[in-house]
Scaffold this motif. Structure first.
Motif, mmCIF file in Angstrom:
data_model
loop_
_atom_site.group_PDB
_atom_site.id
_atom_site.type_symbol
_atom_site.label_atom_id
_atom_site.label_comp_id
_atom_site.label_asym_id
_atom_site.label_seq_id
_atom_site.Cartn_x
_atom_site.Cartn_y
_atom_site.Cartn_z
ATOM 1 N N ALA A 1 0.833 -1.205 0.000
ATOM 2 C CA ALA A 1 0.000 0.000 0.000
ATOM 3 C C ALA A 1 0.863 1.248 0.000
ATOM 4 C CB ALA A 1 -0.918 0.010 1.222
ATOM 5 N N SER A 2 0.436 2.259 -0.739
ATOM 6 C CA SER A 2 1.122 3.545 -0.782
ATOM 7 C C SER A 2 0.100 4.642 -1.013
ATOM 8 C CB SER A 2 2.180 3.565 -1.890
ATOM 9 O OG SER A 2 1.563 3.493 -3.168
ATOM 10 N N CYS A 3 0.562 5.867 -0.969
ATOM 11 C CA CYS A 3 -0.331 6.998 -1.198
ATOM 12 C C CYS A 3 0.492 8.178 -1.684
ATOM 13 C CB CYS A 3 -1.066 7.367 0.095
ATOM 14 S SG CYS A 3 -2.515 8.384 -0.175
ATOM 15 N N THR A 4 0.110 8.772 -2.802
ATOM 16 C CA THR A 4 0.831 9.915 -3.342
ATOM 17 C C THR A 4 0.259 11.216 -2.786
ATOM 18 O OG1 THR A 4 -0.638 10.173 -5.254
ATOM 19 C CG2 THR A 4 1.193 8.604 -5.468
ATOM 20 N N ALA A 5 0.968 12.321 -3.037
ATOM 21 C CA ALA A 5 0.505 13.623 -2.563
ATOM 22 C C ALA A 5 -0.850 13.969 -3.172
ATOM 23 C CB ALA A 5 1.534 14.691 -2.899
ATOM 24 N N GLY A 6 -1.034 13.642 -4.459
ATOM 25 C CA GLY A 6 -2.310 13.919 -5.114
ATOM 26 C C GLY A 6 -3.445 13.108 -4.533
ATOM 27 N N GLU A 7 -3.176 11.861 -4.164
ATOM 28 C CA GLU A 7 -4.211 11.018 -3.567
ATOM 29 C C GLU A 7 -4.563 11.486 -2.167
ATOM 30 O OE1 GLU A 7 -3.037 6.959 -6.072
ATOM 31 O OE2 GLU A 7 -2.069 7.419 -4.157
ATOM 32 N N VAL A 8 -3.582 12.011 -1.431
ATOM 33 C CA VAL A 8 -3.878 12.595 -0.122
ATOM 34 C C VAL A 8 -4.770 13.811 -0.282
ATOM 35 C CG1 VAL A 8 -2.885 13.790 1.859
ATOM 36 C CG2 VAL A 8 -1.799 11.718 0.998
ATOM 37 N N ALA A 9 -4.417 14.687 -1.225
ATOM 38 C CA ALA A 9 -5.179 15.922 -1.428
ATOM 39 C C ALA A 9 -6.612 15.652 -1.873
ATOM 40 C CB ALA A 9 -4.470 16.802 -2.455
ATOM 41 N N SER A 10 -6.814 14.583 -2.658
ATOM 42 C CA SER A 10 -8.155 14.284 -3.158
ATOM 43 C C SER A 10 -8.978 13.458 -2.179
ATOM 44 C CB SER A 10 -8.049 13.550 -4.496
ATOM 45 O OG SER A 10 -7.369 12.320 -4.339
ATOM 46 N N GLY A 11 -8.379 13.048 -1.060
ATOM 47 C CA GLY A 11 -9.108 12.323 -0.027
ATOM 48 C C GLY A 11 -9.382 10.875 -0.326
ATOM 49 N N VAL A 12 -8.650 10.261 -1.280
ATOM 50 C CA VAL A 12 -8.912 8.861 -1.640
ATOM 51 C C VAL A 12 -7.899 7.908 -1.013
ATOM 52 C CG1 VAL A 12 -9.974 9.534 -3.824
ATOM 53 C CG2 VAL A 12 -7.519 9.000 -3.756
ATOM 54 N N CYS A 13 -6.999 8.448 -0.211
ATOM 55 C CA CYS A 13 -5.914 7.612 0.310
ATOM 56 C C CYS A 13 -6.405 6.644 1.373
ATOM 57 C CB CYS A 13 -4.800 8.499 0.870
ATOM 58 S SG CYS A 13 -3.396 7.546 1.481
ATOM 59 N N GLY A 14 -7.107 7.136 2.387
ATOM 60 C CA GLY A 14 -7.540 6.279 3.485
ATOM 61 C C GLY A 14 -6.343 5.663 4.173
ATOM 62 N N GLY A 15 -6.371 4.354 4.349
ATOM 63 C CA GLY A 15 -5.252 3.652 4.958
ATOM 64 C C GLY A 15 -4.205 3.223 3.964
ATOM 65 N N GLY A 16 -4.279 3.745 2.750
ATOM 66 C CA GLY A 16 -3.342 3.391 1.698
ATOM 67 C C GLY A 16 -4.031 2.663 0.566
ATOM 68 N N ILE A 17 -3.472 2.762 -0.600
ATOM 69 C CA ILE A 17 -4.028 2.122 -1.787
ATOM 70 C C ILE A 17 -3.130 0.955 -2.163
ATOM 71 C CG2 ILE A 17 -4.693 2.433 -4.189
ATOM 72 C CD1 ILE A 17 -5.090 5.400 -3.583
ATOM 73 N N ASP A 18 -3.680 -0.247 -2.083
ATOM 74 C CA ASP A 18 -2.909 -1.445 -2.404
ATOM 75 C C ASP A 18 -2.720 -1.576 -3.911
ATOM 76 O OD1 ASP A 18 -2.518 -2.610 0.214
ATOM 77 O OD2 ASP A 18 -4.682 -3.002 0.240
#
Length: 664
Positions: A627-644
C-alpha cells in the motif's frame, strides 16, 4: 606465461551436480548492463535492479527473492561481499566496485552441502577471482545511450617472479529516467604478487566511490492512468553515495604430494548513505515518507585452509580443514526520517560490534574407482554487542549476546559409466539475522513491545543430481533439490529492509547444458523450476505462498569466437511470481535479449557494440505489492489507509553502447 581461470567441475572431481565454474570466454564476452550482471554466469541466478546503479543488485535464485544478497554468499578475490546488520538489508551484497574485465573465474556451489560455505550460502555461493597478470595493458573507452560513458585502463608488468597489476575505471550514466541518474563512479585496483604457481603471495588494494540519483519503484496505477511516465519519479531527491576501500593479502603453498595451504587476511573500510521513498505520503501526509539509511563500518577478517591427502584402511582420500574469522565494527547503522535528504527525526542509530568465528573439516574418501563420498562438519559462533544511541528507545534496545550453530554435511558420487555420474548431497547451513533484532525490546517506530529473533537461523537441504559428460566439449546436469528454513528473511517494501519471517520450505529442479560445438561455437542453456511455501498454519488474512519467490527461470546463450570476431547473444526469462502470501497478485514475466559483438581491426584496436533489450520489451525488473499513497491522492481524499497495488521498477528500454579498446 600462461594464465588460466578455474576449470569447470567434471566427472570424477565434482562433488555435486550443481557446482561448477563458468567458462571465461562466456562470461567475459556476454554484454553486461551493470557489473553485478556477471553473477548471471551462475546457472539459475538472475540479477536485476530496482533503484540507482550505485545500489546493490536485486538477486533471484532457487525460489528466493534474495533482495540484495540474503542467502547467496558472494566473495571477490577472497573477501566477503555480503554485509550483516547492514543499513539497508541483511546480507547486502554490492558488486558495483567490481571491474568485470579483471575477473579470471566465477566458481559456484548451490545448497548447504559443503563445509567451507558459511553465512548467507543457503541458496548458493559464488566466488569471483581476479587476474594476477594480464596478457597486455589496454585502455578502453565506452560511450552509450542515455549519456553513458566509461573509461578503463588496466595493465600488468612482470619482472622475474614479481608482478604489478593496476586498473583505473571512471564511469558516468544518466539512464532512461525522467530524473537523470547522474551516476558518478570511480574505481581502482592495485596488486603486487610474487612467487611461482606452487608457492607465492599477493597483496591487493581496491578503492571505489560512487554517488547517484535513483528512481525507485512507483505505483503501476499511476503509469496505467497516464499520471506518471513509465520512467518517471515521485521523489527526485532519492539516491545515495557509497565508498569502499580494502587491503587484502594471500599466501599459498602447494606441495608435491597434493597438499595445499592457504592463508589470507583483509581489512575493508565501508561507507553508505541511501535515501529511499517507497510509500510517498502514506505515513506522513505532510513531509512525505522518504527515509535515510546509513552504514559506517570497518571489516576485519582472516582465514586459513589446509588440504592433505589421506589413507585410511587402504582407502585414499583428501582431508580439508580450516578456520575463519570476520569482525564487523559498525560505527553507525542508522535509519532516519527525511525530506529532500534533510533529516527530520531519528528512528534508529546504533553502534554495533559483531564477530563470527568458524572452523570446519571435511573428509573425502575414494571407496572404489567409481564411488566416492565425503562427510564434513562446520561450527560457527557469533558474538555481538549493540549500543543504541537513539535518545528515546536506544538504551532499551541495546544489549549483547552470542549464538552458535553446528552444520554437518555429507555427499556421495557414483560414476555409473565414464560418461554418467550421480550425486546425493545433504547438509545443514544457516543465515544470520540483523543482530539489532536479537537485542530489540521496543519498536522505535510505534513504541510497542517487539519480539526478539535468533541471531543464527538454521536451514536444511538435500539434493539428487546427475552429470552427463561424454567429452570435454559437452556437459549436461540435472539436480532435484529441497531446502527448509527455520525462519525466512522477507523483504519489506515500505521499510526498505529485510525482516525475519515464518519457517519455509522450497523444492525444485534445475538443468544445465554446456556444448562446445566446434572451435568457434558455444551453446549454453539453463532452466530452473521451484516451489516456495511457508510452513505451518498461516496467520489470519495471510496465505502460505512466499511472496516474490521466483518459480521459473530460463537462460540461454550462444557465443561465436573465431579470428578477429567474437559475438554473444543472451536470452533471459524470469517467470511470474506471487507478490503476496495469498497468491492473489502475480507479477508479470520478463524476457530480456542482449547481444554483444567485438571485432579486432588489428593487434592493437578492437571495436565493440553491445545492445541491451534488443527486442524493446516493456517488462519490469522488479514488482512488489503493498500500500502507498501519493501527494495527489492525499489531497483528493482517496488515500484512506493506503491504496494497495503493484509497485514496479521498469526494465530499461533498448539501448546501445560502443567501445574502442587499444592494446599496447
Amino acid at each position: 606465461m600462461e594464465v588460466r581461470g578455474p576449470r569447470d567441475a567434471a566427472i570424477g572431481t565434482a562433488d555435486s551436480a550443481s557446482e561448477g565454474a563458468a567458462e571465461r570466454e562466456s562470461f567475459q564476452s556476454r554484454p553486461k548492463l551493470r557489473p553485478g550482471d556477471i553473477v548471471e554466469a551462475v546457472p539459475g541466478v538472475v540479477a536485476t535492479q530496482h533503484s540507482g546503479d550505485g545500489k546493490a543488485n536485486q538477486y533471484f535464485l532457487r525460489g528466493f527473492n534474495l533482495d540484495h544478497g540474503t542467502d547467496f554468499a558472494v566473495t571477490v578475490d577472497g573477501m566477503p561481499v555480503n554485509m550483516p546488520t547492514h543499513g539497508h538489508g541483511q546480507g547486502y551484497a554490492d558488486l558495483n566496485f567490481l571491474i568485470p574485465e579483471l575477473v579470471s573465474g566465477v566458481r559456484y556451489r548451490k545448497g548447504p552441502y559443503f563445509a567451507e560455505s558459511g553465512d548467507f550460502s543457503l541458496a548458493g555461493s559464488a566466488t569471483l577471482d581476479y587476474f594476477s597478470a594480464l596478457e597486455a595493458p589496454f585502455a578502453e573507452l565506452t560511450l552509450g545511450t542515455n549519456n553513458f560513458r566509461r573509461l578503463l585502463a588496466a595493465g600488468s608488468r612482470t619482472v622475474q617472479d614479481q608482478t604489478w597489476l593496476g586498473a583505473v575505471e571512471i564511469e558516468g550514466n544518466d539512464g532512461p529516467w525522467v530524473v537523470p541518474e547522474r551516476l558518478r563512479k570511480a574505481n581502482a585496483v592495485l596488486r603486487y604478487s610474487q612467487g611461482s604457481p606452487t608457492r607465492g603471495f599477493s597483496i591487493t588494494g581496491m578503492a571505489y566511490k560512487s554517488r547517484w540519483t535513483s528512481t525507485d519503484q512507483v505505483p503501476e496505477r499511476l503509469i496505467d492512468s497516464g499520471e506518471l511516465p513509465r520512467f518517471g519519479s515521485l521523489n527526485p531527491t532519492d539516491g545515495g553515495k557509497t565508498q569502499r576501500l580494502s587491503l587484502s593479502g594471500k599466501w599459498f603453498d602447494k606441495g608435491s604430494d597434493g597438499s595445499a595451504t592457504t592463508l589470507s587476511a583483509y581489512v575493508i573500510d565501508y561507507r553508505f548513505d541511501l535515501f529511499s521513498d517507497f510509500t510517498y505520503f502514506l505515513n506522513n501526509p505532510v513531509n512525505g515518507d522518504q527515509f535515510e539509511q546509513t552504514d559506517r563500518r570497518r571489516i576485519f577478517g582472516a582465514q586459513a585452509a589446509r588440504t592433505l591427502p589421506t589413507r585410511f584402511g587402504g582407502l585414499d582420500g583428501v582431508f580439508s580443514f580450516g578456520a575463519q574469522w570476520r569482525g564487523d565494527r559498525i560505527a553507525e547503522v542508522g535509519l532516519y526520517d527525511t525530506q529532500a535528504r534533510e533529516r527530520l527525526s531519528t528512528v534508529r542509530n546504533d553502534k554495533v560490534a559483531q564477530d563470527l568465528f568458524s572452523v570446519y573439516g571435511q573428509q573425502l574418501v575414494y571407496f572404489t574407482d567409481r564411488l566416492r563420498g565425503y562427510v564434513g562438519l562446520r561450527g560457527d559462533a557469533l558474538r555481538y554487542r549493540v549500543e543504541g544511541r537513539e535518545p528515546v528507545y536506544g538504551a532499551l534496545n541495546s544489549g549483547k549476546g552470542h549464538d552458535a550453530i553446528a552444520s554437518p554435511k555429507a555427499g556421495l558420487a557414483f560414476a555409473l559409466t565414464p560418461q554418467h555420474e550421480f550425486y546425493v548431497n545433504a547438509g545443514v547451513g544457516f543465515h544470520s539475522n540483523d543482530v539489532r533484532g536479537a537485542t530489540i525490546a521496543i519498536d522505535p517506530a510505534s513504541g510497542l513491545p517487539a519480539d526478539r529473533v535468533p541471531a543464527l537461523v538454521k536451514g536444511r537441504g538435500a539434493e539428487l543430481g546427475w552429470r552427463f559428460q561424454p567429452d570435454e566439449n559437452l556437459t549436461a546436469t540435472v539436480a532435484l533439490w529441497q531446502l527448509r528454513l527455520d525462519s525466512e528473511l522477507v523483504y519489506v517494501g515500505d521499510a526498505g529492509t529485510t525482516e525475519p519471517g515464518r519457517a519455509s520450505s522450497r523444492r525444485g529442479i534445475e538443468a544445465t547444458l554446456r556444448w562446445k560445438l566446434d572451435r568457434a561455437w558455444r551453446f549454453e542453456v539453463d532452466g530452473a523450476l521451484s516451489r516456495a511455501r511457508f510452513r505451518g498454519l498461516a496467520p489470519e488474512g495471510e496465505g502460505n505462498y512466499v511472496d516474490n519467490a521466483v518459480e521459473k527461470v530460463l537462460a540461454a546463450g550462444v557465443t561465436y569466437a573465431d579470428g578477429p570476431l567474437t559475438a554473444s547473444l543472451r536470452l533471459r526469462y524470469l517467470g511470474p511470481r506471487s507478490l503476496d502470501t495469498l497468491n492473489s497478485v502475480l507479477s508479470r514475466s520478463t524476457t530480456l535479449l542482449n547481444v554483444g559483438v567485438r571485432y579486432a581491426l588489428n593487434p592493437h584496436l578492437t571495436l565493440g557494440l553491445d545492445v541491451f533489450n534488443i527486442a524493446g520489451r516493456k517488462g519490469n525488473d522488479i514488482e512488489y505489492a503493498y500500500a502507498s499513497c501519493t501527494a495527489g491522492e492525499v489531497a483528493s481524499g482517496v488515500c484512506g489507509g493506503g491504496i494497495d497495488g503493484r509497485h514496479v521498477h521498469p526494465m530499461e528500454p533498448r539501448s546501445a553502447r560502443v567501445s574502442a579498446r587499444w592494446t599496447f
